[in-house]
Design a protein around this motif. Structure first.
Motif, PDB file in Angstrom:
ATOM      1  N   ASP A   1      -9.894  -1.287  -6.938  1.00 54.92           N
ATOM      2  CA  ASP A   1      -8.470  -1.145  -6.648  1.00 54.92           C
ATOM      3  C   ASP A   1      -7.890  -0.105  -7.601  1.00 54.92           C
ATOM      4  OD1 ASP A   1      -6.117  -1.518  -5.313  1.00 54.92           O
ATOM      5  OD2 ASP A   1      -5.813  -3.598  -5.926  1.00 54.92           O
TER       6      ASP A   1
ATOM      7  N   ASP B   1      -3.971 -11.101  -6.544  1.00 55.76           N
ATOM      8  CA  ASP B   1      -3.402  -9.764  -6.420  1.00 55.76           C
ATOM      9  C   ASP B   1      -2.362  -9.536  -7.524  1.00 55.76           C
ATOM     10  OD1 ASP B   1      -2.256  -7.393  -5.660  1.00 55.76           O
ATOM     11  OD2 ASP B   1      -1.540  -8.097  -3.721  1.00 55.76           O
TER      12      ASP B   1
ATOM     13  N   ASP C   1      -9.963  -1.828  -1.645  1.00 56.21           N
ATOM     14  CA  ASP C   1      -8.673  -1.977  -0.982  1.00 56.21           C
ATOM     15  C   ASP C   1      -8.368  -0.651  -0.278  1.00 56.21           C
ATOM     16  OD1 ASP C   1      -6.248  -3.282  -0.290  1.00 56.21           O
ATOM     17  OD2 ASP C   1      -5.215  -2.160  -1.854  1.00 56.21           O
TER      18      ASP C   1
ATOM     19  N   GLU D   1      -7.157  -7.433  -1.640  1.00 56.60           N
ATOM     20  CA  GLU D   1      -6.927  -8.197  -2.877  1.00 56.60           C
ATOM     21  C   GLU D   1      -7.062  -9.703  -2.662  1.00 56.60           C
ATOM     22  OE1 GLU D   1      -4.697  -6.111  -1.537  1.00 56.60           O
ATOM     23  OE2 GLU D   1      -3.901  -4.712  -3.031  1.00 56.60           O
TER      24      GLU D   1
ATOM     25  N   ALA E   1      -9.096  -8.537  -6.527  1.00 53.75           N
ATOM     26  CA  ALA E   1      -7.905  -8.966  -7.272  1.00 53.75           C
ATOM     27  C   ALA E   1      -8.089  -8.715  -8.761  1.00 53.75           C
ATOM     28  CB  ALA E   1      -7.626 -10.449  -7.007  1.00 53.75           C
TER      29      ALA E   1
ATOM     30  N   SER F   1      -7.569  -5.140  -9.390  1.00 52.96           N
ATOM     31  CA  SER F   1      -6.145  -4.790  -9.326  1.00 52.96           C
ATOM     32  C   SER F   1      -5.445  -5.148 -10.636  1.00 52.96           C
ATOM     33  CB  SER F   1      -5.470  -5.479  -8.136  1.00 52.96           C
ATOM     34  OG  SER F   1      -5.169  -6.847  -8.399  1.00 52.96           O
TER      35      SER F   1
END
Length: 241
Positions: free
Chosen positions: A48, A81, A153, A182, A188, A191
């Protein structure tokens, strides 16, 4: 009237599992993630980025590689997320992820001077730059621990990251892409790592410029840019925005 309900307080899980799911939604989901999403709990990479939509600060791509035992522990600790988590919690969870024995965490920065130089070239494209960053972070992570697949993502329908990986000689790796990736706990985690790195860099830039630099790209960011220009001159903006 919105069609949504928020359930909170003591006994929440029992109420959802024993009342809402059987009587209202007709679908057993709570507590069944390992059945409904077995791929979440396989050893894999998550990718991400952060900073793409922010006026100030760098663009950062992150790759996290995790094993099943780590993934369960991270979920229990609240990894999700980063857009759903308070900034203080993001920094805390970033420390947890980075401190997990056996986890691999790699980031690739594009600072503002380099970003502005690259984007001023004819035919420049942010998605291609981001693809190179993702491929670089992933390549470094795979060099440390090999896993068979990863999830990105999705920011473009084109296989830009896959092409960059091929240029780097990465073979026999299945990079999957989808929007809202996510939901996968390893994406996640990526991120969170990317956002924490972005927040730290923005704090450093704020200190360097003597102006608190906000996230995002709205009116508050414009006001900060004007203050920065008045303080240090217009030429300095290329190093911050």
């Amino acid at each position: 009237t919105s069609g949504k309900i928020v359930v909170a307080g003591k006994g929440t899980e029992d109420f959802v599992r024993d009342v809402l799911e059987p009587e209202i939604t007709g679908a057993a989901k709570l507590g069944y993630d390992e059945v409904l999403h077995p791929d979440w709990f396989e050893a894999h990479a998550g990718l991400d980025e952060s900073g793409k939509g922010d006026f100030f600060g760098p663009v950062i791509a992150a790759t996290v590689i995790a094993q099943p035992s780590m993934i369960k522990a991270w979920r229990e600790a609240g990894v999700q997320d980063s857009k759903k988590i308070a900034e203080s919690q993001i920094i805390k969870l970033d420390g947890l992820i980075r401190g997990t024995h056996g986890a691999v965490v790699k980031t690739c920065f594009c600072g503002m001077p380099k970003y502005n130089e690259l984007m001023s070239r004819p035919g420049a494209n942010l998605n291609r730059l981001l693809a190179w960053q993702h491929a670089t972070a992933l390549d470094q992570a795979l060099a440390e621990k090999r896993v068979p697949w990863g999830l990105l993502d999705q920011f473009t329908e084109q296989p830009l990251v896959q092409r960059e990986l091929a240029k780097k000689g990465v073979k026999d790796f299945d990079l999957r892409m989808r929007t809202k990736a996510e939901e996968d706990p390893v994406v996640a985690a990526a991120s969170i790592v990317a956002r924490a790195a972005f927040v730290r860099e923005l704090d450093r830039l704020s200190a360097d410029g003597g102006v608190p630099l906000p996230k995002g790209s709205g009116a508050e960011a414009k006001r900060a840019a004007i203050e920065l220009i008045e303080r240090l001159g217009p030429a300095i903006l290329i190093n911050f925005a």
